[in-house]
Design an enzyme around this catalytic site. Sequence first.
Site, PDB file in Angstrom:
ATOM      1  N   ASP A 286       6.636  -1.073  -5.511  1.00 37.89           N
ATOM      2  CA  ASP A 286       7.432  -0.112  -4.832  1.00 37.89           C
ATOM      3  C   ASP A 286       6.975   1.111  -5.720  1.00 37.89           C
ATOM      4  O   ASP A 286       5.426   1.062  -6.083  1.00 37.89           O
ATOM      5  CB  ASP A 286       8.565   0.118  -5.691  1.00 37.89           C
ATOM      6  CG  ASP A 286       9.983   0.894  -4.393  1.00 37.89           C
ATOM      7  OD1 ASP A 286       9.092   1.764  -3.299  1.00 37.89           O
ATOM      8  OD2 ASP A 286      10.477   0.678  -4.188  1.00 37.89           O
TER       9      ASP A 286
HETATM   10  C1  NOJ Z   1      10.427   3.654  -2.486  1.00 44.45           C
HETATM   11  C2  NOJ Z   1      11.572   2.538  -1.760  1.00 44.45           C
HETATM   12  O1  NOJ Z   1      12.592   2.066  -3.221  1.00 44.45           O
HETATM   13  C3  NOJ Z   1      10.996   1.524  -1.195  1.00 44.45           C
HETATM   14  O2  NOJ Z   1      12.195   0.665  -0.592  1.00 44.45           O
HETATM   15  C4  NOJ Z   1       9.949   2.237  -0.115  1.00 44.45           C
HETATM   16  O3  NOJ Z   1      10.255   0.901   0.457  1.00 44.45           O
HETATM   17  C5  NOJ Z   1       9.503   1.917  -0.074  1.00 44.45           C
HETATM   18  N1  NOJ Z   1       9.253   3.270  -1.152  1.00 44.45           N
HETATM   19  C6  NOJ Z   1       8.005   2.806   0.390  1.00 44.45           C
HETATM   20  O4  NOJ Z   1       8.771   4.088   1.848  1.00 44.45           O
END
Ligand code: NOJ
Length: 742
Positions: A286
């Site tokens: 993430d």
């Molecule tokens: C953080 C989020 O937790 C995740 O779900 C997302 O896909 C990513 N950012 C990318 O935007």
Amino acid sequence: MKSAAYIFTLFLLLSAACARNSGDPDAGMNRFLDSLISQMTLEEKVGQMTQYTSNWVVTGPTLSDNVEEELKSGRVGSIFNALTVNYVRSLQKIAVEETRMHIPLIFGFDVIHGYKTIFPLPLAEACSWDLDLIEKTAALQAKEAAAAGLNWTFNPMVDIARDPRWGRVAEGAGEDPYYGSLVAAAKVRGYQGDDLGSPQTVLACVKHFAAYGAVEAGREYNSVDMSERMLREVYLRPYHAAVDAGVGSVMTSFNDLDGIPSTANKWLMTDILRNEWGFKGFVVTDYTSMNELVNHGIAADEKEAALLAIKAGVDMDMQGADYIHNLPDLVKEGKVSGTEIDKAVYRILREKYLLGLFDDPYRYLDNQREKNTIRSKEMTDHALQSARESVVLLKNDTVGRKPVLPLSKNIKSIAVIGPLGDDQADMLGSWHGSGEAKDVVTLLQGIKEKIPETKVRYVQGCPVAENDRSGFAEALSVAKSSDIVILALGEGAWQNGEAASRSDIGLPGLQSELAESILATGKPVVAVIMAGRPLTISRLADHAPAIVNAWQLGTMAGPAIADILFGDYNPSGKLVISFPRNTGQIPVYYSMKTTGRPASGQKYTSKYLDIPNSPLYPFGYGLSYTRFTYSDLKTDKSEIGFGEPLTVSVNIKNAGDRDGVEVVQLYVRDVVASVTRPAKELKGFERIALKTGEEKTVTFTLTSDNLRFYDKDMKYVAEPGEFKVFAGRNAEDVLETGFVLK
Ligand code: NOJ
């Protein structure tokens, strides 16, 4: 002049194609990828393991200067948040024509419930219990996103969530692992289709692995600690189902689990995901979660963080630039082997290959297709149907001789009151891709279009969250002079989704006060709740004669809610997450354990002094404008052996005066086992349409396989003994029978 490497790539592709034609597609792909990898420098390899976001400026998307430089030098494998065919083409051109190895980029985006056409929030759509609809929604989202040049969505989010304080409950399919697994698989099928190489499909990414939905106290980015039994029986199941459905990528979660953050968790990323489940795709972190291993306190610096991540089996670093800054040195120092790097690069390139990007890096990039597909009628028609099926009717009292809903179209005057009555932006909900508020049809517009002859007046009353009573007086006066009031209450889109945990999940701001003063006028009131999580609405439930839980339904919110209010669609949605009575009751979910002192009239039993243990509205709950009766629940045998099928049947009759759809639910309880078992577990459901007066017998088949759990030695077994079987309209309102497993 084309470089030697470019010509070599063409040669490799050709030989891969020949291998394909000789009937051995994997051999061809592997030969192609192995040869490609053998041509790459260490820096180029780590570049493939590196992903950056594109930024936005007023005039559109852009790359920061350093990312553009990195891209040109072959040190980037993926870009996310880069939108539109023209912009994607400009970046792909750099990767394919200006870098030494000419390896195409893979373009990702959070298409969570739509790219431009916004469908209901995932939690909302899950309430349809309509897996075909859900799969089609994912397929259409893929089609629209792919038409904008994208080839990868960071979805489905399949985290089981039993704590609605966590804003991200909006992105998932609720509290149940059986249902959540079916939804996870349906979405993977929808996004990826039968052929990842088709320009209509995108690579899916199941997230957030693992157990992100169980963050302590529902607080975003917080820790998770749970037993392995709970993890495997509940939280891991939907990810596993997504892997079985062929998902091509997995995203690590921000949380630690039993002390090990996911991004450094070899047990999760390698032992379970790859060795146990056979996952073949790649793992992406993430956003900066690799760098955050330092904050977690398990890495002294980012270099150690990169080391932990690669050892865990993490292939791609989202946005943190940790791998690109540190992996080359770690390899030179002998701490990471070339083989470890090659494996990660192979996994990433494999998905690029399957997407067809090596055959034609521009295959997704067609301006005409982009124009024809985005916001097409096909999209909005389906968004409307999905929105109708997502709505859950919570309450519908009979006032006089008739239920409040559906409303008559001959009504003379209607007051629409509340902050969300004519709101476009908040209907989009959290994580709404590149959806635009201007494309949303509001509740007010939906009602006006439905009943053009009626006098419909709108007053905001109060804002969503601020303490401003200045609109109360007008709201009251319009309410008093109307035949009926529709109260449009709920959350702003910013109040659910990422970084939107709430410690009190009641109606925000002054909305409860506004509702109470309108209810005090004595006018018939229909409350329409638009939110990304269950809200605690006990007072409203006591006083409002009708409550429609409409969630945040996206682009076609208004027409869908109007169809429900005026009876053009008979509500069929059923909750996939329990509604707590108050925030202190959280977590409350249907499959809780009985405890050693089940709640009773006795003082020293497991209960609260101030509220019952049951939720305000249970899992599986949802009303219809017609009435379904259940009868004759039975099993075809009183005993079965291991592996022997048991047929459970139940009769359902539409005893009301409208055609309708019912979701018939099957639950089981293992009465005595070597470890404590949930009071009920969902084991099956069927969504059936019944005409008025029609009756149907629904049958389910159970075998000992459906009764397995992790026993006291963590073996996944079914144990002989007595089982209760329940079938009914929700987790509480059921008929009961039983059988014995011998
Ligand atoms: C953080 C989020 O937790 C995740 O779900 C997302 O896909 C990513 N950012 C990318 O935007």
